[in-house]
Design a protein around this motif. Structure first.
Motif, PDB file in Angstrom:
ATOM      1  N   TRP A  35       0.838  -1.196   0.000  1.00  0.00           N
ATOM      2  CA  TRP A  35       0.000   0.000   0.000  1.00  0.00           C
ATOM      3  C   TRP A  35       0.875   1.249   0.000  1.00  0.00           C
ATOM      4  N   VAL A  85      -1.190   3.803   4.776  1.00  0.00           N
ATOM      5  CA  VAL A  85      -2.153   3.191   5.692  1.00  0.00           C
ATOM      6  C   VAL A  85      -2.391   4.172   6.829  1.00  0.00           C
ATOM      7  N   PHE A 140      -6.668   1.892   3.762  1.00  0.00           N
ATOM      8  CA  PHE A 140      -5.561   1.391   2.951  1.00  0.00           C
ATOM      9  C   PHE A 140      -5.646   2.020   1.555  1.00  0.00           C
ATOM     10  N   SER A 194       3.090  -1.646   7.888  1.00  0.00           N
ATOM     11  CA  SER A 194       2.396  -2.433   6.869  1.00  0.00           C
ATOM     12  C   SER A 194       2.637  -3.928   7.018  1.00  0.00           C
TER      13      SER A 194
END
Length: 587
Positions: free
Chosen positions: A86, A89, A175, A142
């Motif tokens: 991602w 976040v 996300f 993450s």
């Protein structure tokens, strides 16, 4: 010297007694505040995010916190959302407290033993039911979020006939998928024994939060995110004095130097400054209407660079990573998370520590005093507390790219002056304190040198003055200025690649009024101003200010001094001062 039971109590007594109304904090200052409103108004920025729709994972929704139990929840990563990679976040949480009477409460969220939010709540009033939102950038975590796990929310809250404020909360993770995923640590390890998560209590300087870990054999970089929150007898540690002066100044003892200490296998490995967070019930609750003090509702961790120990941590043996608070005097709530980068092209990294000048430099401040009592029994003078240390920790690691030399050099300082004037009608204590850290981290591979520099300042100026009138009534006036100043820069071969500047400053004043029996009769002169400024060398610019008078918003500006008079934040920027994993280039 008269009436010391009333006039000479100092801040330790008063700040724990009054349960007045609190305030709230929004996630960002780009909301449109209403002039004349008593509702929350803050200058803090939200977490900037990339364009596009976020995948949302709810942790819990409208949960009631009316006791000291935990609120467990289950977590599963989002499906079809970047396959675990991602760009960003973000934890987003909403809180509210019903109208009534209630203390400020510590709030923490956890996942797999790792802290994902740490802050405090608002004190309500009979007329105000505060609500607020907080955000925390969890991009660096993450790897933790790629796996399902168990978490819990903890907001210990007493509700009865006297303390009636009930807290409600909801939380979710946002996300943001897409190409160019962020460079993030490969592993996140919690410190502490609770597999779901909780803070550890450190009552003294010898108490430790410690965890024995056996890490992967190919560690190339390591960082420790540290939270140390003062509570109980340490809530107002910044006003305390050395034990030998406590009785004559009517203050808490134990001194007012605090510093977090990190060790690996008992060897000093780094330090972290302790932020003097002031909660919405602190000193005089009216100070924080409608704007709380710096980071009150959303603490930021301090990141300690442990990369010189990468070779040692990669040897396959168990290693103890420990955290303590020098000067702790009952108590600090502490937690930490170890973030690790691995060599993707080598199964084994070896190395050693070659220099550690922090060892042998115990955190013992120098104390001075000019306190003197005149013939009439009146006390005046200053107590000073000073500590300054410079240290270097250097190690090397043999990696798939060859030998990497890592060095962390820091100068840490603590400067405090407590000025007192105590006579028959006046108790005045003036605290002027500055905690400072100047650090440089470098990694050298052959002739190539990367660097990350950081300069952090926590200034605090607090004047507390009680005055007794002829009729026995008295006032307690507080003026306070507090801030965070932070500068960072990443460089390569002496050329700055990216730099940031952050300033978060709050100034507040109020006077509490009491009759001759000590009963609270009201307050006067409340005013509060917060100014927040962030910019970086890649075009980010954020500025906002909020001011209040008499507990209602009187002025609000944003974007002044930024190009076009508008705020602009790049998605990768961290204007809230959150630690950044991109301190050095990815391995």
């Amino acid at each position: 010297m008269a009436q010391k039971g009333r006039v000479g109590r100092g801040l330790c007594g008063l700040g724990l007694v009054w349960l007045l109304a609190g305030v709230t904090q929004a996630a960002a200052a780009d909301a449109r505040f209403t002039i004349g409103s008593p509702d929350v108004a803050v200058a803090d920025p939200g977490v900037p995010t990339p364009p596009g729709k976020a995948c949302v994972v709810e942790l819990f929704n409208d949960v009631t916190f009316d006791d000291f139990g935990t609120r467990p929840y289950s977590y599963a990563p989002p499906t079809g959302c970047g396959h675990g990679h991602w760009k960003k976040v973000v934890l987003q949480a909403d809180f509210s407290v019903t109208a009534g009477r209630q203390y400020d409460r510590t709030a923490t969220f956890w996942l797999g033993g790792v802290n994902v939010y740490f802050g405090t709540t608002q004190e309500p009033s009979a007329a105000v039911s505060p609500h607020w939102r907080v955000e925390r950038d969890l991009t660096d975590y993450s790897s933790l979020l790629r796996q399902p796990g168990q978490g819990q929310a903890i907001i210990g809250n007493l509700v009865n006939d006297t303390y009636t404020g009930v807290i409600h909360g909801s939380a979710r993770l946002l996300f943001y998928p897409g190409g160019g995923a962020a460079d993030v640590p490969d592993e996140v390890y919690p410190l502490g024994a609770d597999p779901v998560g909780n803070t550890s209590v450190l009552n003294s300087g010898t108490d430790q939060l410690a965890k024995t870990l056996t890490l992967p054999r190919n560690v190339v970089r390591a960082y420790l995110d540290v939270f140390t929150q003062s509570q109980g007898g340490d809530e107002f540690w910044y006003t305390c004095v050395p034990d030998q002066y406590a009785a004559q100044t009517f203050e808490c003892g134990g001194g007012n130097f605090r510093e977090a200490q990190i060790s690996i296998d008992g060897q000093p490995a780094g330090v972290a400054p302790v932020m003097p967070w002031i909660y919405t019930g602190g000193i005089d609750p009216y100070l924080w209407r409608p704007t709380p003090s710096v980071q009150t509702l959303n603490f930021m961790p301090y990141r300690v660079d442990l990369t010189p120990f990468a070779g040692l941590l990669s040897d396959g043996a168990p290693h103890q990573v420990a955290l303590s608070v020098a000067g702790a005097h009952g108590y600090f709530a502490a937690t930490a998370a170890l973030l690790v980068y691995r060599d993707p092209h080598a199964a084994q990294v070896t190395g050693h520590i070659v220099r550690n000048t922090l060892a042998g430099q115990p955190p013992i401040p120098t104390i001075g005093s000019t306190l003197a009592t005149d013939a009439g029994g009146n006390l005046s003078g200053d107590i000073t507390t000073r500590l300054s240390r410079q240290f270097t920790i250097e190690g090397y690691a043999d990696t798939s790219r060859g030998r990497v030399h890592s060095t962390v050099s820091q100068t840490v300082g603590f400067d405090d002056t407590q000025g007192f004037l105590i006579d028959a009608s006046t108790y005045d204590q003036h605290t002027r304190q500055l905690t400072r850290v100047d650090s440089v981290s470098t990694q050298r591979r052959g002739p190539l040198v990367e660097s990350y520099t950081q300069h952090v300042r926590y200034p605090l100026d607090l004047d507390y003055r009680q005055v007794v009138a002829d009729d026995g009534s008295f006032s307690a006036a507080t003026t306070l200025s507090q801030g965070i100043d932070q500068r960072t820069a990443r460089g390569l071969e002496g050329v700055t690649l990216y730099a940031t500047r952050l300033s978060n400053q709050i100034d507040a004043a109020d006077t509490l009024l009491f009759d001759a029996s000590g009963a609270f009769t009201g307050h006067t002169g409340q005013q509060n101003t917060q100014h927040y400024r962030f910019d970086d060398t890649r075009g980010s610019c954020y500025e906002a200010s909020v001011s209040s008078t008499g507990g209602v918003l009187s002025a609000y500006t944003q974007g002044q001094g930024c190009p076009g008079g508008r705020n602009h934040l790049n998605a990768y920027s961290r204007p809230d001062g959150a630690p950044d994993s991109r301190q050095l280039a990815p391995f």
